[in-house]
Scaffold this active site. Sequence first.
Site, PDB file in Angstrom:
ATOM      1  N   MET A  42      14.187 -25.772 -36.893  1.00  0.00           N
ATOM      2  CA  MET A  42      15.003 -24.668 -37.359  1.00  0.00           C
ATOM      3  C   MET A  42      14.783 -24.283 -39.138  1.00  0.00           C
ATOM      4  O   MET A  42      15.169 -24.896 -39.912  1.00  0.00           O
ATOM      5  CB  MET A  42      15.695 -25.392 -37.771  1.00  0.00           C
ATOM      6  CG  MET A  42      16.485 -25.984 -36.186  1.00  0.00           C
ATOM      7  SD  MET A  42      17.827 -27.695 -35.599  1.00  0.00           S
ATOM      8  CE  MET A  42      16.611 -28.638 -35.976  1.00  0.00           C
ATOM      9  N   GLY A  58      20.945 -37.346 -29.709  1.00  0.00           N
ATOM     10  CA  GLY A  58      20.311 -38.462 -31.314  1.00  0.00           C
ATOM     11  C   GLY A  58      21.720 -39.386 -30.946  1.00  0.00           C
ATOM     12  O   GLY A  58      21.531 -40.331 -31.081  1.00  0.00           O
ATOM     13  N   SER A  59      22.878 -38.748 -31.243  1.00  0.00           N
ATOM     14  CA  SER A  59      23.554 -40.291 -31.636  1.00  0.00           C
ATOM     15  C   SER A  59      24.368 -41.327 -30.142  1.00  0.00           C
ATOM     16  O   SER A  59      25.249 -42.576 -30.620  1.00  0.00           O
ATOM     17  CB  SER A  59      25.472 -39.397 -31.887  1.00  0.00           C
ATOM     18  OG  SER A  59      26.033 -38.232 -31.127  1.00  0.00           O
ATOM     19  N   SER A  78      16.669 -37.999 -30.611  1.00  0.00           N
ATOM     20  CA  SER A  78      16.624 -37.539 -31.674  1.00  0.00           C
ATOM     21  C   SER A  78      16.380 -38.294 -32.962  1.00  0.00           C
ATOM     22  O   SER A  78      17.296 -38.772 -33.210  1.00  0.00           O
ATOM     23  CB  SER A  78      17.711 -36.009 -32.496  1.00  0.00           C
ATOM     24  OG  SER A  78      17.436 -35.815 -33.155  1.00  0.00           O
ATOM     25  N   MET A  83      14.310 -28.925 -40.517  1.00  0.00           N
ATOM     26  CA  MET A  83      15.751 -28.293 -40.846  1.00  0.00           C
ATOM     27  C   MET A  83      15.221 -28.094 -42.350  1.00  0.00           C
ATOM     28  O   MET A  83      15.347 -28.838 -42.782  1.00  0.00           O
ATOM     29  CB  MET A  83      16.378 -28.883 -41.338  1.00  0.00           C
ATOM     30  CG  MET A  83      17.276 -29.679 -39.369  1.00  0.00           C
ATOM     31  SD  MET A  83      18.870 -30.457 -39.375  1.00  0.00           S
ATOM     32  CE  MET A  83      19.133 -30.531 -37.916  1.00  0.00           C
ATOM     33  N   HIS A 126      11.389 -29.678 -32.710  1.00  0.00           N
ATOM     34  CA  HIS A 126      11.688 -28.958 -32.881  1.00  0.00           C
ATOM     35  C   HIS A 126      12.381 -28.280 -34.086  1.00  0.00           C
ATOM     36  O   HIS A 126      12.795 -28.844 -35.218  1.00  0.00           O
ATOM     37  CB  HIS A 126      13.570 -28.982 -32.454  1.00  0.00           C
ATOM     38  CG  HIS A 126      14.614 -28.626 -32.192  1.00  0.00           C
ATOM     39  ND1 HIS A 126      16.136 -28.972 -32.545  1.00  0.00           N
ATOM     40  CD2 HIS A 126      14.615 -26.911 -33.001  1.00  0.00           C
ATOM     41  CE1 HIS A 126      16.397 -28.307 -32.130  1.00  0.00           C
ATOM     42  NE2 HIS A 126      16.234 -26.527 -32.203  1.00  0.00           N
ATOM     43  N   ASP A 158      13.402 -33.230 -35.303  1.00  0.00           N
ATOM     44  CA  ASP A 158      14.061 -32.571 -35.976  1.00  0.00           C
ATOM     45  C   ASP A 158      14.564 -32.009 -37.404  1.00  0.00           C
ATOM     46  O   ASP A 158      14.190 -32.326 -38.493  1.00  0.00           O
ATOM     47  CB  ASP A 158      16.417 -32.064 -35.703  1.00  0.00           C
ATOM     48  CG  ASP A 158      16.573 -32.127 -34.072  1.00  0.00           C
ATOM     49  OD1 ASP A 158      16.090 -31.375 -33.604  1.00  0.00           O
ATOM     50  OD2 ASP A 158      17.075 -33.497 -33.776  1.00  0.00           O
ATOM     51  N   MET A 170      20.285 -24.045 -27.130  1.00  0.00           N
ATOM     52  CA  MET A 170      21.315 -24.839 -28.185  1.00  0.00           C
ATOM     53  C   MET A 170      22.512 -25.888 -27.603  1.00  0.00           C
ATOM     54  O   MET A 170      22.875 -24.367 -26.822  1.00  0.00           O
ATOM     55  CB  MET A 170      21.453 -24.434 -29.194  1.00  0.00           C
ATOM     56  CG  MET A 170      20.117 -24.807 -30.266  1.00  0.00           C
ATOM     57  SD  MET A 170      19.756 -26.632 -30.548  1.00  0.00           S
ATOM     58  CE  MET A 170      20.577 -27.214 -31.530  1.00  0.00           C
ATOM     59  N   ASP A 191      19.670 -29.039 -26.051  1.00  0.00           N
ATOM     60  CA  ASP A 191      20.250 -29.737 -27.574  1.00  0.00           C
ATOM     61  C   ASP A 191      21.329 -29.701 -27.952  1.00  0.00           C
ATOM     62  O   ASP A 191      21.228 -28.740 -27.747  1.00  0.00           O
ATOM     63  CB  ASP A 191      18.940 -29.647 -28.095  1.00  0.00           C
ATOM     64  CG  ASP A 191      18.318 -29.868 -29.584  1.00  0.00           C
ATOM     65  OD1 ASP A 191      19.693 -31.088 -29.764  1.00  0.00           O
ATOM     66  OD2 ASP A 191      17.982 -30.240 -30.381  1.00  0.00           O
ATOM     67  N   HIS A 250      11.721 -36.538 -29.892  1.00  0.00           N
ATOM     68  CA  HIS A 250      12.554 -35.503 -31.002  1.00  0.00           C
ATOM     69  C   HIS A 250      12.518 -35.556 -32.777  1.00  0.00           C
ATOM     70  O   HIS A 250      13.243 -36.268 -32.584  1.00  0.00           O
ATOM     71  CB  HIS A 250      14.060 -35.365 -29.922  1.00  0.00           C
ATOM     72  CG  HIS A 250      14.860 -32.930 -30.454  1.00  0.00           C
ATOM     73  ND1 HIS A 250      14.103 -32.731 -29.591  1.00  0.00           N
ATOM     74  CD2 HIS A 250      15.487 -33.008 -31.200  1.00  0.00           C
ATOM     75  CE1 HIS A 250      14.851 -31.475 -29.844  1.00  0.00           C
ATOM     76  NE2 HIS A 250      15.480 -31.753 -30.787  1.00  0.00           N
ATOM     77  N   PHE A 299      22.750 -30.113 -37.125  1.00  0.00           N
ATOM     78  CA  PHE A 299      23.743 -32.008 -37.826  1.00  0.00           C
ATOM     79  C   PHE A 299      23.634 -32.647 -35.819  1.00  0.00           C
ATOM     80  O   PHE A 299      23.947 -31.015 -35.254  1.00  0.00           O
ATOM     81  CB  PHE A 299      25.296 -31.951 -38.405  1.00  0.00           C
ATOM     82  CG  PHE A 299      25.261 -30.687 -38.897  1.00  0.00           C
ATOM     83  CD1 PHE A 299      25.104 -31.256 -40.798  1.00  0.00           C
ATOM     84  CD2 PHE A 299      25.446 -29.296 -39.278  1.00  0.00           C
ATOM     85  CE1 PHE A 299      24.993 -30.533 -41.901  1.00  0.00           C
ATOM     86  CE2 PHE A 299      25.581 -28.546 -40.426  1.00  0.00           C
ATOM     87  CZ  PHE A 299      25.333 -29.207 -42.031  1.00  0.00           C
ATOM     88  N   GLY A 300      23.558 -33.477 -36.003  1.00  0.00           N
ATOM     89  CA  GLY A 300      23.850 -34.231 -34.616  1.00  0.00           C
ATOM     90  C   GLY A 300      25.015 -34.630 -34.397  1.00  0.00           C
ATOM     91  O   GLY A 300      25.642 -34.177 -35.969  1.00  0.00           O
ATOM     92  N   GLY A 351      25.266 -32.485 -28.514  1.00  0.00           N
ATOM     93  CA  GLY A 351      26.323 -33.013 -28.116  1.00  0.00           C
ATOM     94  C   GLY A 351      26.193 -33.797 -26.608  1.00  0.00           C
ATOM     95  O   GLY A 351      26.856 -33.926 -26.127  1.00  0.00           O
TER      96      GLY A 351
END
Length: 218
Positions: A70, A197-198, A10, A39, A68, A37, A139, A175, A35, A145-146, A177
Amino acid sequence: MANAVKIAPSILSADFARLGEEVRAIDAAGCDYVHVDVMDGHFVPNISLGPVVVEAIRPHTAKPLDTHLMITPVDPYLEAFAKAGSDIITVHAEAGPHLHRSLQVIRSLGKKAGVSLNPSTPAGVVAHVLDQVDMILVMTVNPGFGGQVFIAEQVEKIRAIRKMIADRPIELEVDGGINPKNAGSVVEAGADVLVAGSTVFGGGDYAAAINALKVAVR
Ligand code: DX5
Ligand code: ZN
């Protein structure tokens, strides 16, 4: 099955000041999808990026852009994200009253159609759109948030949706964590695309992070 698991970093966790470079780096590091995101500060409590950014990163990779959304309302923006170069466009089941129509519109734009479910949304919401979707995104955090903590209760939902998919050609993406410690549990439950992501952007070595996820699900 395990070898077919795809990794979708992400870019929400990328350095936005160097986004083109970051997209090239995850491409070179062996990602399967990019990916993206989106928002709106309304459906989710954060604002990220819009179609102009998708268009800007498009030339930096030939890999599928997994967008994605949102956002709500979502229908007025589907064409713009398609034209900007998205390959997969995912809308939230909770984002509007006419999910079936949104999915039809995405396919009519020549794109793969996805539906995403928030943690509190039951699996059954996809029961009557299974022939309209190419991807279902579960999800495992509340979107926005990442870097949030994986919600393990979602593993049973992944399992239920995998059962509902049966032999249809639908990808099951997870998606939120995701890291090498929990990746095995979601893949065992039936996921075949992992957003990260992270986990990918958090350390310096993107190839090592992508590889660690692939090794974890083997
Ligand atoms: C959350 C986004 C995710 C998020 C993933 O709203 O949809 O894609 O960026 O980030 P990590 O992997 O850090 O949870
Ligand atoms: Zn996402």
